[in-house]
Design an enzyme around this catalytic site. Sequence first.
Site, mmCIF file in Angstrom:
data_model
loop_
_atom_site.group_PDB
_atom_site.id
_atom_site.type_symbol
_atom_site.label_atom_id
_atom_site.label_comp_id
_atom_site.label_asym_id
_atom_site.label_seq_id
_atom_site.Cartn_x
_atom_site.Cartn_y
_atom_site.Cartn_z
ATOM 1 N N ASP A 122 0.815 -1.219 0.000
ATOM 2 C CA ASP A 122 0.000 0.000 0.000
ATOM 3 C C ASP A 122 0.845 1.263 0.000
ATOM 4 O O ASP A 122 0.670 2.142 -0.853
ATOM 5 C CB ASP A 122 -0.935 0.017 1.221
ATOM 6 C CG ASP A 122 -2.100 -0.938 1.068
ATOM 7 O OD1 ASP A 122 -1.921 -1.975 0.408
ATOM 8 O OD2 ASP A 122 -3.177 -0.657 1.608
ATOM 9 N N SER B 282 -3.927 -9.297 6.521
ATOM 10 C CA SER B 282 -2.953 -8.230 6.741
ATOM 11 C C SER B 282 -2.396 -8.326 8.161
ATOM 12 O O SER B 282 -3.082 -8.794 9.084
ATOM 13 C CB SER B 282 -3.595 -6.857 6.520
ATOM 14 O OG SER B 282 -4.535 -6.577 7.531
ATOM 15 N N ASP C 267 -7.018 3.596 12.545
ATOM 16 C CA ASP C 267 -5.689 4.192 12.452
ATOM 17 C C ASP C 267 -5.699 5.563 11.790
ATOM 18 O O ASP C 267 -4.899 6.432 12.136
ATOM 19 C CB ASP C 267 -4.734 3.252 11.719
ATOM 20 C CG ASP C 267 -4.279 2.102 12.594
ATOM 21 O OD1 ASP C 267 -4.431 2.206 13.824
ATOM 22 O OD2 ASP C 267 -3.767 1.104 12.066
ATOM 23 N N ARG D 39 0.379 4.111 17.473
ATOM 24 C CA ARG D 39 0.073 5.134 16.463
ATOM 25 C C ARG D 39 0.442 6.553 16.905
ATOM 26 O O ARG D 39 1.057 7.295 16.133
ATOM 27 C CB ARG D 39 -1.396 5.054 16.045
ATOM 28 C CG ARG D 39 -1.768 3.784 15.301
ATOM 29 C CD ARG D 39 -0.819 3.483 14.169
ATOM 30 N NE ARG D 39 -1.238 2.357 13.359
ATOM 31 C CZ ARG D 39 -0.442 1.408 12.922
ATOM 32 N NH1 ARG D 39 0.845 1.437 13.237
ATOM 33 N NH2 ARG D 39 -0.887 0.422 12.174
#
Length: 416
Positions: free
Chosen positions: A17, A181, A125, A96
Amino acid sequence: MAQPKGTVVLAYSGGLDTSCILVWLKEQGYDVVAYLANIGQKEDFEAARKKALGLGAKKVYIEDISKEFVEEFIWPAVQANALYEDRYLLGTALARPCIARKLVEIAQREGAQYVAHGATGKGNDQVRFELTCYALCPKIKVVAPWRLPEFYQRFPGRRELMDYAKKHGIPVPVTPQTPWSMDENLMHISYEAGILENPKNQAPPGLYTKTCDPATSPDTPDVLEIEFERGVPVKVTNTGDGATRCSALELFEYLNDIAGKHGVGRIDIVENRFVGMKSRGIYETPAGTILYHAHLDIEAFTMDREVRKIKQGLALKFSELVYNGFWHSPECEFLRQCIGRSQEAVVGTVCLSIFKGQVYVLGRESPRSLYNEELVSMNVQGDYEPADATGFININSLRLKEYHRLQSKVTVKQDE
C-alpha cells in the site's frame, strides 16, 4: 505532468500500500520524504530504505522509537491496567500516536506542509494518526489517499494495486499463502482482513508469529520475579537461570521472548471500531499480557480499596480514549496524571509462573503493602474485635430490610 505541490512526509511501511502511495504521490506532484518507524517490528530497514529511494523518495528517515514507545506509551498503559472492551491490550492504539509524533517532527524539520499515511478509510488508524498530527501541529495538512475518490476508485481492490505495482516496478511482497494483513510493533502483532473477515473462520495454522502453540510449548514453566516502582516494572529476574533485565527496552524484549516461548498473549476478538463498525482481530501481546497480570496483582496488594475503585473507572476511560486516538487530548493527559499519582505506592515484587499459554501469580511482597497478616489471620485475633461485626451487619442490612418490606406491601396490594 502534475503541478508541483510541495513536500509531503509519508508514513512508510515498505509494504504494498505505502509503496504504491509513494509513487502515486509523486504522480500528483509531491516531493516525497519517506519516514519508516522502527518500533520493534521485524524488518529489513536498509532494504526498505533502498526500496523507497528506488521508488523516487527524495529522502528516507528511519527512526528508532522503540525506547520511547516503551517508556512513554506502554508504561502508562501498564500503570492504568489499560484494556479496551475487557480484552484488547491496545498494542496498535498505543503505537500510532508514538509513530505520528515523529512524523510531525520530521515534517517540521523538513519544512513540509503535508503528511500522508496509508490507513484505510474504514479503520481506527486514520483517526489515531490524524488526531495526533492536528494536536501537535494544527496547521499541518494530511493527505489520506484511501479517502480520496481519485485514489480509491482507481484502486478498488488488491488486484488493481498489484497491477499498478507491476507497471511501476514496485516489488510485491504479498503472496497468496498469507491472505490477511499484519501489523507488528514491539508490543504486539495484529492480524485482520482477508479470510479473517468471516468471524466464524478459525485462525489458520501458521498464522501466529510472536508466540508458539501453547500445546507444544515447553513442559517446564519459567518462574519470573518482576519488581515494580510507582507501578512501572524496573527489573525482571528469571529464578531458573538467574537472568535479569533492568532497562525498559531490554526488560520488555525479554518478557516478549519468555511469553512467546510459552504461547502467552493470544486473543481472537470482535471489537467495536471508533468509526462505528465491528471488526474481527487476532492479536498476540506476549510481554503485555505478563505485565498486565503482574501489575494488577501488585496494585491490589498496595492500593487502598476506594482509591482503586476510582482508578479503575479512570482506566476504563483512558483505554477508550487511547483506542479512539485521543492520546494527545487534554482529557487523556489529565487521566495520565491522575493514574500516575495513584501509582506512588505501587511498589514491590510479584512472582509468576509462565506456562502453557497462561500466567500464574505465585506470590508477592512489598514495603508498601496494605496487607496485615495478623489482622486477617484466622488463628490470631489481632487488633480486631469480632463482636463489632454484629453492628456492621445490622447497619448494612437495614436498607435491605426496608426495601424488601416495601416490596412485600406492593406485592400484597397487587394480589388483592
